[in-house]
Enzyme design. Sequence first.
Site, PDB file in Angstrom:
ATOM      1  N   SER A  28       0.822  -1.201   0.000  1.00  0.00           N
ATOM      2  CA  SER A  28       0.000   0.000   0.000  1.00  0.00           C
ATOM      3  C   SER A  28       0.865   1.264   0.000  1.00  0.00           C
ATOM      4  O   SER A  28       1.599   1.514  -0.947  1.00  0.00           O
ATOM      5  CB  SER A  28      -0.956  -0.030   1.200  1.00  0.00           C
ATOM      6  N   ASP A 201      -9.709  -5.071  -5.049  1.00  0.00           N
ATOM      7  CA  ASP A 201      -9.000  -4.111  -4.203  1.00  0.00           C
ATOM      8  C   ASP A 201      -9.546  -2.711  -4.463  1.00  0.00           C
ATOM      9  O   ASP A 201      -9.410  -2.182  -5.560  1.00  0.00           O
ATOM     10  CB  ASP A 201      -7.499  -4.165  -4.520  1.00  0.00           C
ATOM     11  N   HIS A 232      -7.813  -5.180  -0.439  1.00  0.00           N
ATOM     12  CA  HIS A 232      -6.558  -4.519  -0.079  1.00  0.00           C
ATOM     13  C   HIS A 232      -5.967  -5.071   1.209  1.00  0.00           C
ATOM     14  O   HIS A 232      -4.761  -5.344   1.284  1.00  0.00           O
ATOM     15  CB  HIS A 232      -6.812  -3.018   0.056  1.00  0.00           C
TER      16      HIS A 232
END
Length: 256
Positions: A28, A201, A232
């Site tokens: 991320s 995601d 995610h």
Amino acid sequence: MALYDVTAAIDYALSTTGNTEVYYVGFSMGTTIFFALMSEKPQYAAKIKAAALMGPVAYVENIKGPLRLLADYSNDLDTLFGLMGQYEFLPSGPEMDYLAQNFCGVDDKLSPVCENILFLISGFDEVELNKEYVPIYLSHTPAGTSIHTVNHYGQLVLKGVFQMYDWGRIGNEKHYGQGEPPMYNLHVDTPPIALYWGQNDWLADPKDVARLSSELKNVVVNQRVEHDQWNHMDFVWGIHAKEYVYEYLINFLSKY
């Protein structure tokens, strides 16, 4: 974070171990930091053997959920929170810990609500969520970050580009010597890169990942996780993250 924090971490690891290179594993925002690092300090490419990046985030034009709604107000966040003397966004605290521990257990009536709080951030995937750990997850998620960080992502959502923080024309002149923030350069030389992404995601949308991968020079693995609902946060706490992602990731790193 790209200019100071991660460079300090890399240099400390190298000086402590005596090695000349490290592996970079990012998730991320950790991937965003990697791309910014390669753009602004390209000499660090020589210090990284290979980079494994999960849920890669540079372009965020297609994100979904509450964070997309916040983007519409990104230009006002700094001003509003600054006037209130508040510079941290959604910090964790005892109140959230209390709610998580007392209302989010597997047998609690509000358990589905607690689960949906997590899903609204990252995408829905009940199969990979360990419900027994939901109180623990919510005790740490969200964990707080700088208002500037949230605002920066909001700016990128609205502009559809990958560029430095927009301080406004006067602030940009002060920080960058020009009216508009400079673009990050994704076309620089990098170590070998592996991208791991999920079809479901909400924060690293497949369309944004595809655009990103098309601009990077040294992507040797571009892997969609073989689970249609992979979201995610599954990269962090998915029940089968080992089988779906980590084993592939370790195999990639072992080649370098």
